[in-house]
Scaffold this active site. Structure first.
Site, PDB file in Angstrom:
ATOM      1  CG  HIS A 391       7.008 -14.918 -31.649  1.00 44.24           C
ATOM      2  ND1 HIS A 391       7.174 -16.266 -31.830  1.00 44.24           N
ATOM      3  CD2 HIS A 391       5.849 -14.608 -32.268  1.00 44.24           C
ATOM      4  CE1 HIS A 391       6.169 -16.754 -32.537  1.00 44.24           C
ATOM      5  NE2 HIS A 391       5.341 -15.761 -32.806  1.00 44.24           N
ATOM      6  CG  ASP A 395       7.801 -21.571 -31.769  1.00 38.37           C
ATOM      7  OD1 ASP A 395       8.407 -20.521 -32.075  1.00 38.37           O
ATOM      8  OD2 ASP A 395       8.288 -22.713 -31.876  1.00 38.37           O
TER       9      ASP A 395
END
Length: 418
Positions: A391, A395
């Site tokens: 992450h 995204d």
């Protein structure tokens, strides 16, 4: 003259190896290129062949010893006085039947191959042969479920367990009241070199990357029907079986073309977008896990991908990969679905940013809606895919777009398979 056997260097960055198993003992005859011992490094596990024919006169390091490269680990006195040994190499399941009127004819060992009665050949690993030897099993009586009929550890344990259960049932019927034996034991076993490296890398990956996961269910019916229709002709044309993996790999490559952030890696405060798509294919081994790499997958045709997948998997199980073939991937596929699971949540193969876990392919009742909004229920071949992603660089929206592209390609498959 004696020949010294040294610990080989299995790659530029490799400076030592752990001797995991001697396939011969002192005093045994050996053939040139016959597997002599097994080693494990932080890159690969491999069988090291004998450089000459002769007699293994000295073993200088025991199993479990970690030895620097170019260190002498054994000595072979050569040649075998013109007389061949009267049996296949130690550790094989059976001796080759002698020709009529003559002495037994030795047969040089091949990697993971044992000679059995009548000259028939079976494929198995040193671990499988050891289990068979310890339990007095004839590998010739076991049907292998692995590639090209190779006998796996699971095949042997299944065979062993079945015989024990059958024996227990017979004993019970006879009024003895025996219970089935199991291969369970209470023991403390040190980690192998490969298992230790896997443990270290998995812990590091979880510590380095904030993992997130996204699961899509994909209708694989079109691919399943195409595969069923084309698998015979494909194998005739290209020499490999048509599995689902080249379909999934090709679809993954197409999605990575569209969304290269999934093929990137974080380097300091920069994102490295790679010039090529180097796909790692996780291969489960009897002794651990290894990830051979298909280089420049974006430039390969469908048949080329199929051949590369089959070749790398076979050589991984045969300990024939080089260190260069198990490093440098930019995106990894792991197929845990072969064991029947719905889906798994994979750990990223560092320094990559994403990994795709392939779930089991199963037929399900699915609601289909036509262009007019009418619903029907149909039996479809469905499969879960789980994307694990870092992450820090990816995204959720990018991950979702990538998975949507993968789903679209597989569900609407139009590519020629050759």
């Amino acid at each position: 003259m004696p020949t010294e056997v040294i610990m080989p260097q299995m790659g530029e960055s490799i400076f030592e190896g752990t001797i995991t198993r001697w396939l011969k003992k002192a005093g045994d005859p050996v053939h040139k290129d016959e597997p002599l011992f097994e080693i494990s490094t932080d890159k690969v596990d491999a069988e090291i062949p004998s450089p000459v024919a002769g007699v293994l006169s000295e073993i200088r390091f025991p199993e479990g010893a970690t030895v620097g490269i170019n260190t002498v680990v054994a000595v072979i006195d050569g040649p075998m006085a013109g007389a061949a040994p009267d049996a296949v190499p130690e550790g094989e399941a059976a001796k080759q039947a002698p020709p009529a009127g003559g002495a037994p004819t030795p047969q040089p060992a091949e990697l993971f191959v044992a000679a059995v009665n009548g000259g028939e050949r079976i494929r198995s690993s040193p671990l499988v042969r050891r289990i068979a030897k310890e339990n007095n099993l004839d590998l010739g009586q076991i049907v292998g479920s692995g590639s090209a009929g190779r006998i796996t550890k699971e095949d042997v344990l299944r065979h062993l367990g079945g015989h024990r259960v059958a024996g227990a049932s017979a004993a019970s019927t006879a009024g003895i009241g025996a219970t089935a034996d199991t291969p369970l034991t209470d023991r403390l076993e040190p980690l192998t070199k490969m298992r230790a490296i896997i443990a270290q890398r998995m812990a590091e990956s979880k510590a380095i990357s904030p993992h997130a996961h996204l699961v899509f269910k994909v209708d694989m019916t079109r691919v399943a029907r195409l595969r069923e229709r084309e698998k015979g002709g494909f194998e005739q044309r290209h020499g490999v079986k048509l599995t689902y993996m080249p379909f999934i790999t090709a679809a993954t490559v197409e999605a990575l073309r569209r969304y290269p952030i999934l093929n990137a890696s974080l380097e300091g405060n920069s994102i490295h977008y790679h010039a090529h798509i180097d796909i790692g294919i996780a291969v489960a081994l009897e002794w651990g896990l290894i990830v051979p790499v298909i280089r420049e997958a974006e430039q390969r045709s469908f048949p080329d991908l199929a051949r590369a997948i089959a070749d790398l998997a076979e050589r991984a199980r045969g300990k024939k990969l080089t260190p260069a073939e198990v490093s440098g991937s930019t995106f990894t596929l792991t197929n845990s679905g072969v064991f029947g699971d719905e889906f798994g949540t994979p750990i990223i193969n560092q320094p990559e940013s994403a990994i795709l876990a392939i779930g089991g392919l199963k037929k399900e009742a699915v609601v289909l809606t036509d262009a007019e909004g009418n619903d029907t229920i149909a039996i479809r071949s469905m499969q879960h895919f789980c994307l694990g992603f870092d992450h820090r660089t990816i995204d959720g929206a990018d991950a979702g777009r990538f998975m949507a592209e993968l789903k679209k390609t597989l569900e609407g498959w139009r590519e020629e398979i050759g």
